[in-house]
Design a protein around this motif. Structure first.
Motif, PDB file in Angstrom:
ATOM      1  N   PHE A  13      -1.514 -20.667  34.810  1.00  0.00           N
ATOM      2  CA  PHE A  13      -0.641 -21.250  35.468  1.00  0.00           C
ATOM      3  C   PHE A  13       0.086 -20.527  36.465  1.00  0.00           C
ATOM      4  O   PHE A  13       1.108 -19.771  35.807  1.00  0.00           O
ATOM      5  CB  PHE A  13       0.302 -21.987  34.644  1.00  0.00           C
ATOM      6  N   VAL A  16       1.292 -17.286  35.091  1.00  0.00           N
ATOM      7  CA  VAL A  16       1.195 -17.245  33.510  1.00  0.00           C
ATOM      8  C   VAL A  16      -0.410 -17.320  33.038  1.00  0.00           C
ATOM      9  O   VAL A  16      -0.918 -18.168  33.601  1.00  0.00           O
ATOM     10  CB  VAL A  16       1.899 -18.126  32.966  1.00  0.00           C
ATOM     11  N   ALA A  18      -2.682 -18.342  30.488  1.00  0.00           N
ATOM     12  CA  ALA A  18      -2.415 -19.150  29.420  1.00  0.00           C
ATOM     13  C   ALA A  18      -3.530 -18.988  28.298  1.00  0.00           C
ATOM     14  O   ALA A  18      -3.317 -18.893  27.080  1.00  0.00           O
ATOM     15  CB  ALA A  18      -2.206 -20.915  29.587  1.00  0.00           C
ATOM     16  N   PRO A  37       1.913 -16.886  18.305  1.00  0.00           N
ATOM     17  CA  PRO A  37       3.368 -16.968  18.468  1.00  0.00           C
ATOM     18  C   PRO A  37       3.400 -18.017  19.544  1.00  0.00           C
ATOM     19  O   PRO A  37       2.301 -18.340  20.140  1.00  0.00           O
ATOM     20  CB  PRO A  37       3.659 -15.573  19.254  1.00  0.00           C
ATOM     21  N   ASN A  38       4.509 -18.520  19.746  1.00  0.00           N
ATOM     22  CA  ASN A  38       4.698 -19.541  20.719  1.00  0.00           C
ATOM     23  C   ASN A  38       4.441 -19.107  22.096  1.00  0.00           C
ATOM     24  O   ASN A  38       4.578 -17.978  22.542  1.00  0.00           O
ATOM     25  CB  ASN A  38       6.342 -20.077  20.741  1.00  0.00           C
ATOM     26  N   GLY A  39       3.735 -19.969  22.761  1.00  0.00           N
ATOM     27  CA  GLY A  39       3.215 -19.585  24.181  1.00  0.00           C
ATOM     28  C   GLY A  39       2.140 -18.756  24.013  1.00  0.00           C
ATOM     29  O   GLY A  39       1.547 -18.299  25.363  1.00  0.00           O
ATOM     30  N   ALA A  40       1.128 -18.506  22.987  1.00  0.00           N
ATOM     31  CA  ALA A  40      -0.140 -17.888  22.898  1.00  0.00           C
ATOM     32  C   ALA A  40      -1.226 -18.302  23.732  1.00  0.00           C
ATOM     33  O   ALA A  40      -2.094 -17.736  23.680  1.00  0.00           O
ATOM     34  CB  ALA A  40      -0.163 -17.782  21.503  1.00  0.00           C
ATOM     35  N   GLY A  41      -1.184 -19.792  23.907  1.00  0.00           N
ATOM     36  CA  GLY A  41      -2.072 -20.669  24.554  1.00  0.00           C
ATOM     37  C   GLY A  41      -2.852 -21.281  23.360  1.00  0.00           C
ATOM     38  O   GLY A  41      -3.792 -22.092  23.920  1.00  0.00           O
ATOM     39  N   LYS A  42      -2.272 -21.754  22.519  1.00  0.00           N
ATOM     40  CA  LYS A  42      -2.845 -22.721  21.503  1.00  0.00           C
ATOM     41  C   LYS A  42      -3.003 -23.893  22.228  1.00  0.00           C
ATOM     42  O   LYS A  42      -4.364 -24.660  22.034  1.00  0.00           O
ATOM     43  CB  LYS A  42      -2.274 -22.612  20.204  1.00  0.00           C
ATOM     44  N   SER A  43      -2.013 -24.666  22.479  1.00  0.00           N
ATOM     45  CA  SER A  43      -1.894 -25.819  22.995  1.00  0.00           C
ATOM     46  C   SER A  43      -2.723 -26.024  24.262  1.00  0.00           C
ATOM     47  O   SER A  43      -3.595 -27.013  24.633  1.00  0.00           O
ATOM     48  CB  SER A  43      -0.713 -26.452  23.430  1.00  0.00           C
ATOM     49  N   THR A  44      -2.796 -25.114  25.205  1.00  0.00           N
ATOM     50  CA  THR A  44      -3.702 -25.156  26.545  1.00  0.00           C
ATOM     51  C   THR A  44      -5.155 -24.935  26.099  1.00  0.00           C
ATOM     52  O   THR A  44      -5.945 -25.849  26.491  1.00  0.00           O
ATOM     53  CB  THR A  44      -3.125 -23.830  27.501  1.00  0.00           C
ATOM     54  N   GLN A  85       1.110 -31.900  19.996  1.00  0.00           N
ATOM     55  CA  GLN A  85       2.177 -31.352  19.646  1.00  0.00           C
ATOM     56  C   GLN A  85       3.366 -32.311  19.836  1.00  0.00           C
ATOM     57  O   GLN A  85       4.269 -32.285  18.783  1.00  0.00           O
ATOM     58  CB  GLN A  85       2.150 -29.965  20.083  1.00  0.00           C
TER      59      GLN A  85
HETATM   60  P1  ADP Z   1       1.370 -22.363  22.591  1.00  0.00           P
HETATM   61  O1  ADP Z   1       0.915 -23.924  22.235  1.00  0.00           O
HETATM   62  O2  ADP Z   1       0.523 -21.269  21.847  1.00  0.00           O
HETATM   63  O3  ADP Z   1       2.672 -22.305  22.248  1.00  0.00           O
HETATM   64  P2  ADP Z   1       1.028 -23.056  25.292  1.00  0.00           P
HETATM   65  O4  ADP Z   1      -0.647 -23.163  25.469  1.00  0.00           O
HETATM   66  O5  ADP Z   1       1.749 -24.363  25.230  1.00  0.00           O
HETATM   67  O6  ADP Z   1       1.015 -22.176  23.943  1.00  0.00           O
HETATM   68  O7  ADP Z   1       1.442 -22.232  26.424  1.00  0.00           O
HETATM   69  C1  ADP Z   1       0.718 -20.998  26.816  1.00  0.00           C
HETATM   70  C2  ADP Z   1       1.446 -20.504  28.199  1.00  0.00           C
HETATM   71  O8  ADP Z   1       1.346 -21.371  29.219  1.00  0.00           O
HETATM   72  C3  ADP Z   1       2.985 -20.457  28.116  1.00  0.00           C
HETATM   73  O9  ADP Z   1       3.568 -19.371  28.576  1.00  0.00           O
HETATM   74  C4  ADP Z   1       3.402 -21.810  28.597  1.00  0.00           C
HETATM   75  O10 ADP Z   1       4.820 -21.818  29.067  1.00  0.00           O
HETATM   76  C5  ADP Z   1       2.284 -22.010  29.919  1.00  0.00           C
HETATM   77  N1  ADP Z   1       2.039 -23.221  30.176  1.00  0.00           N
HETATM   78  C6  ADP Z   1       1.380 -24.377  29.328  1.00  0.00           C
HETATM   79  N2  ADP Z   1       1.193 -25.433  30.131  1.00  0.00           N
HETATM   80  C7  ADP Z   1       1.583 -25.160  31.266  1.00  0.00           C
HETATM   81  C8  ADP Z   1       1.864 -25.966  32.597  1.00  0.00           C
HETATM   82  N3  ADP Z   1       1.211 -27.131  32.366  1.00  0.00           N
HETATM   83  N4  ADP Z   1       2.242 -25.645  33.438  1.00  0.00           N
HETATM   84  C9  ADP Z   1       2.731 -24.267  33.773  1.00  0.00           C
HETATM   85  N5  ADP Z   1       2.637 -23.158  32.583  1.00  0.00           N
HETATM   86  C10 ADP Z   1       2.352 -23.820  31.378  1.00  0.00           C
END
Ligand code: ADP
Ligand code: MG
Length: 240
Positions: A13, A16, A18, A37-44, A85
Motif C-alpha cells: 500500500f 508500506v 503489507a 505483531p500488529n501490522g504484520a500483514g495478517k488481515s491483508t 477483525q
Molecule cells: P495485521 O492484521 O497483521 O495487524 P494488516 O494486514 O492489517 O496487519 O496491515 C499490514 C500493514 O498494511 C499495516 O502497516 C497497515 O497499516 C497496512 N495496510 C493494511 N491495509 C491497508 C490499506 N487498505 N491501505 C493502506 N495501508 C494498509
C-alpha cells in the motif's frame, strides 16, 4: 494434495509492504494458527486469499484452482469463508437476516437460505437470538454471528480473523470450544489469534508473520523456541 496453496504473495500500500513473498500450503483438515505483531500483514493476507484485495504478485490455489483473479463472492462459492477483525453486521437487520446474506451465496431460494441460516445459528449457539437486531448483541454474540454468517456459505476452508479479540475473558473459552468443534466436524481453518494460550491449545501448526513476511512455519513447540519468533513477537517473558 493441499487444499490451499499460496505462492509468492506480495502486496504494497504505497510505501508500506503489507505482504512480501508469502508462501505456504494448508492440508485438508488442518487447523493452522497465524500470529504476528500488529501490522504484520495478517488481515491483508486474508484479504488476498478471499478476493477483497488483489496481490501485486503471487498466486493462490484452492485444490489446484487459481483464485487470484476471482471476486469475493466467487471465492466464497468455491468454499472459502472468512470473518472480519472489525465486525460489521447490518445493525438494523435481525441476526437471522444477517446470516441469510451468507446463505444466499449458495442458494437463491429464500426457504433454503433460511433453513441453512437457522442451522448455522444453531451450530454457533445463537438460535435463541435469531430475531433480535444485530445491534442488540454483545461483542461475544457478534463474534458468533460473524461465524454463523461464514458457516452459512458452507465453506470447506474458514479463515478467522481474531475471533477472541476484544471479547471479555469469560467469553473466550466458549468461542474456543466452538472453533474446536468446527474443526472436529471436518472444517479446515486458518485462525489469526493473539492469545498464545488459545493458539497453543487449538493449532496443529503455526505460521508467524513479521513485516509482511512468513518468519516461521512449524508445530506450536517449534514456534515457541524459534529465535526469530521470540525476538519479533513472544519476548523472553512468555512461559506458557
Ligand atoms: P495485521 O492484521 O497483521 O495487524 P494488516 O494486514 O492489517 O496487519 O496491515 C499490514 C500493514 O498494511 C499495516 O502497516 C497497515 O497499516 C497496512 N495496510 C493494511 N491495509 C491497508 C490499506 N487498505 N491501505 C493502506 N495501508 C494498509
Ligand atoms: Mg489484523
Amino acid at each position: 494434495m493441499s487444499l490451499l496453496s499460496v505462492s509468492g504473495l506480495s502486496k504494497r500500500f504505497g510505501g508500506v509492504v503489507a505482504n512480501r513473498d508469502v508462501s505456504f500450503t494448508v492440508r485438508p483438515g488442518e487447523l493452522v494458527g497465524m500470529i504476528g505483531p500488529n501490522g504484520a500483514g495478517k488481515s491483508t493476507l486474508f484479504d488476498l486469499l478471499t478476493g477483497f484485495a488483489r496481490p501485486d504478485r503471487g498466486e493462490v490455489w484452492l485444490e489446484g484452482r487459481p483464485l487470484t483473479a476471482l471476486r469475493p463472492d466467487q471465492i466464497s462459492r468455491l468454499g472459502v469463508a472468512r470473518t472480519f477483525q472489525k465486525l460489521r453486521p447490518f445493525a438494523a437487520m435481525t441476526v437471522l437476516e444477517n446470516v441469510m446474506i451468507g446463505a444466499f451465496l449458495k442458494t437463491p431460494d429464500p426457504a433454503r437460505a433460511r433453513a441453512s441460516a437457522e442451522a448455522a445459528l444453531e451450530s454457533v449457539g445463537l438460535a435463541d437470538r435469531a430475531h433480535a437486531h444485530a445491534r442488540a448483541l454483545s461483542t461475544g454474540q457478534r463474534k458468533r454471528l460473524e461465524l454463523a454468517r461464514a458457516l452459512a456459505t458452507q465453506p470447506r476452508l474458514l479463515l478467522l480473523d481474531e475471533v477472541t479479540g476484544g471479547v471479555d475473558q469469560a467469553t473466550i473459552p466458549g468461542l474456543v470450544r466452538l472453533v474446536r468443534d468446527l474443526h472436529a466436524r471436518g472444517l479446515t481453518l486458518i485462525v489469526i489469534e493473539h492469545n498464545m494460550r488459545v493458539i497453543m491449545e487449538i493449532a496443529q501448526r503455526i505460521l508467524a508473520l513479521q513485516l509482511g513476511e512468513v518468519i516461521a512455519d512449524g508445530t506450536p513447540a517449534e514456534i515457541l523456541r524459534d529465535r526469530r519468533v521470540i525476538d519479533a513477537y513472544l519476548g523472553e517473558s512468555w512461559k506458557g
